[in-house]
Every structure is written in C-alpha cells, then in structure tokens.
Design an enzyme around this catalytic site. Structure first.
Site, PDB file in Angstrom:
ATOM      1  N   HIS A  35      28.556  39.985   0.052  1.00 42.59           N
ATOM      2  CA  HIS A  35      28.480  38.537   0.283  1.00 42.59           C
ATOM      3  C   HIS A  35      28.423  38.272   1.788  1.00 42.59           C
ATOM      4  CE1 HIS A  35      28.586  34.384  -0.908  1.00 42.59           C
ATOM      5  NE2 HIS A  35      29.527  34.147  -0.020  1.00 42.59           N
ATOM      6  N   ASP A  67      27.108  41.004  -5.527  1.00 44.05           N
ATOM      7  CA  ASP A  67      27.829  39.972  -4.770  1.00 44.05           C
ATOM      8  C   ASP A  67      28.824  39.297  -5.720  1.00 44.05           C
ATOM      9  OD1 ASP A  67      28.740  37.682  -3.453  1.00 44.05           O
ATOM     10  OD2 ASP A  67      26.784  37.183  -2.613  1.00 44.05           O
ATOM     11  N   SER A 122      26.074  30.198   0.107  1.00 45.93           N
ATOM     12  CA  SER A 122      27.496  30.318  -0.200  1.00 45.93           C
ATOM     13  C   SER A 122      28.121  28.932  -0.417  1.00 45.93           C
ATOM     14  CB  SER A 122      28.206  31.103   0.915  1.00 45.93           C
ATOM     15  OG  SER A 122      29.533  31.421   0.553  1.00 45.93           O
TER      16      SER A 122
END
Length: 232
Positions: A202, A190, A115
C-alpha cells in the site's frame, strides 16, 4: 524616474499623475474553460497537491487526450490519519465539481483519488448519506444531473469494507449514476483494498506503472467515447 525633477516641478508632476489616473486599469480576464478537469484527492500524509499517484495519473492521461486542454484541481483537505476530516475533502471536491459545472458546463470532469483520497472521491459519488451518519455533519449528495458532467471516476487503493470497519468509517458505496464510469484499481496483496496482508504494497510506488496506465486508459476511453468528444 528623476525624483529631484519631480520635486522641483510639482505642477508638471501633478498633471502627469492626473493623466495616469485617467488611464483605465487593465482588467483581469477569466481563464478559459478547459476541455477536461481532473479533480484528484491525495492519500494520507501526502503533502498538499494531488500526490505521487495523482501526478503519475495525470502524466499518463495527457498524451491520450490529443490537443484537448486539461486542468488539474487538487482536493483541499487535511489527509491526516484522522479520517473523520475526510468529510472536508468530500465537501471541497463536491464544491469544485459544482463550480465547474456552473461556470464551464462543457468541461468534462475526471474524479479520482488514492487511498484515503479514493474514499473521499468515492463518497462524492454517493447517492445518499451513509447509514448511521448524521446528515448535518457531511455534505449533501450531488444532484443527479451533475453525473452527466463527470466522464470518469478512477480510484486507486480504495479502502474496502474491512479497512473502513477498522477505521470506524462507513463503507464507500459508488452511486448508481457513476458505477458504469468508475474504475477501481488495487495493487496485488494490498491489504487496504484486497484480502491480502502485505502492507508494503500500500504505497504509491505499487500503483505507478501498470495500474496508473490502466486508470489513465480507462479515463481516456470514457472521455473519448462520448458523442461530444467525437464531434470535436
């Protein structure tokens, strides 16, 4: 120790202390250089360390490198929703890579992140400061020769252009010297890294299992595919 006896025999105690003072103190020896070092940046709001995805990635990689030694370095940065502080992560990861290259030139580096951490790691590979960013506010790109020491770059849930625009940050561009050794993995739907809109995807749990296994297999293939590794 009998402190009463020490007090009654000061001369003997003094000689003993003198004798101890002449013994050389043990010197700390530097830790041996690992065969592999994983430099991994955690995601937003994950506690210090490499985060769940980083831990799963390392666990999946270890069995694939045989007897080679592996060290893990968690990138030190705030990992908050203030994404501008991601520059701290870029700076820290870059400094760690440069330090490893200097002190352990034979160590192969695997750079990764999840991320926000994937964006941090991606920016580390950049060949130039992104357009519109003041060069004085971000780390300088790594020297080209550093890329020879980075065996693989594995990015989980790398924010795409849409996500980075939403956050008011420049898009991540993988440097050309790293492109062929980079794997980007995105969970189905996602919204951070794909055109999907399922925000429930996510999460680290979406990357455990197949995607982490794919990332580890890619890193292992990059590590084992170099002539240096084949000669060991």
């Amino acid at each position: 120790m009998n402190f009463t006896r020490v007090l009654t025999l000061p001369y003997t105690a003094a000689l003993a202390m003198l004798s101890l003072s002449t013994v050389a103190a043990p010197t700390a020896s530097a830790a041996p250089c690992p065969d592999i070092e994983v430099v991994f940046a955690r995601g937003t709001h994950e506690p210090p360390g490499v985060g769940p995805t980083g831990e799963a990635f390392v666990d999946a990689l270890r069995p694939q490198i045989g007897s080679k030694s592996l060290n893990v370095y968690p990138v030190n940065y705030p990992a908050t929703d203030q994404w501008a502080t991601g520059a701290d992560g870029i700076r820290d990861a870059s400094a760690r890579i440069l330090s490893t290259v200097e002190t352990c030139p034979d160590t192969k580096i695997v750079l990764g992140g999840y991320s926000q951490g994937a964006a941090v790691a991606g920016f580390v590979t950049s060949a130039a400061v992104p357009s519109g960013v003041d060069p004085a506010t971000v780390p300088k790109p790594l020297q080209p020769e550093v890329a020879d020491h980075v065996a693989a770059v594995v990015l989980f849930g790398l924010p795409n252009v849409r996500a980075m625009n939403f956050l008011g940050e420049p898009p991540v561009e993988i440097g050309p010297l790293y492109a062929s050794k980079t794997s980007t993995l995105c969970a189905t739907e996602d919204p951070v890294c794909s055109d999907g809109l399922n925000f429930a995807m996510h999460t680290p749990s979406s990357y455990d299992g197949d995607l982490v296994s794919q990332g580890a297999a890619f890193a292992a293939s990059q590590l084992n595919g170099t002539s240096q590794w084949e000669s060991r």
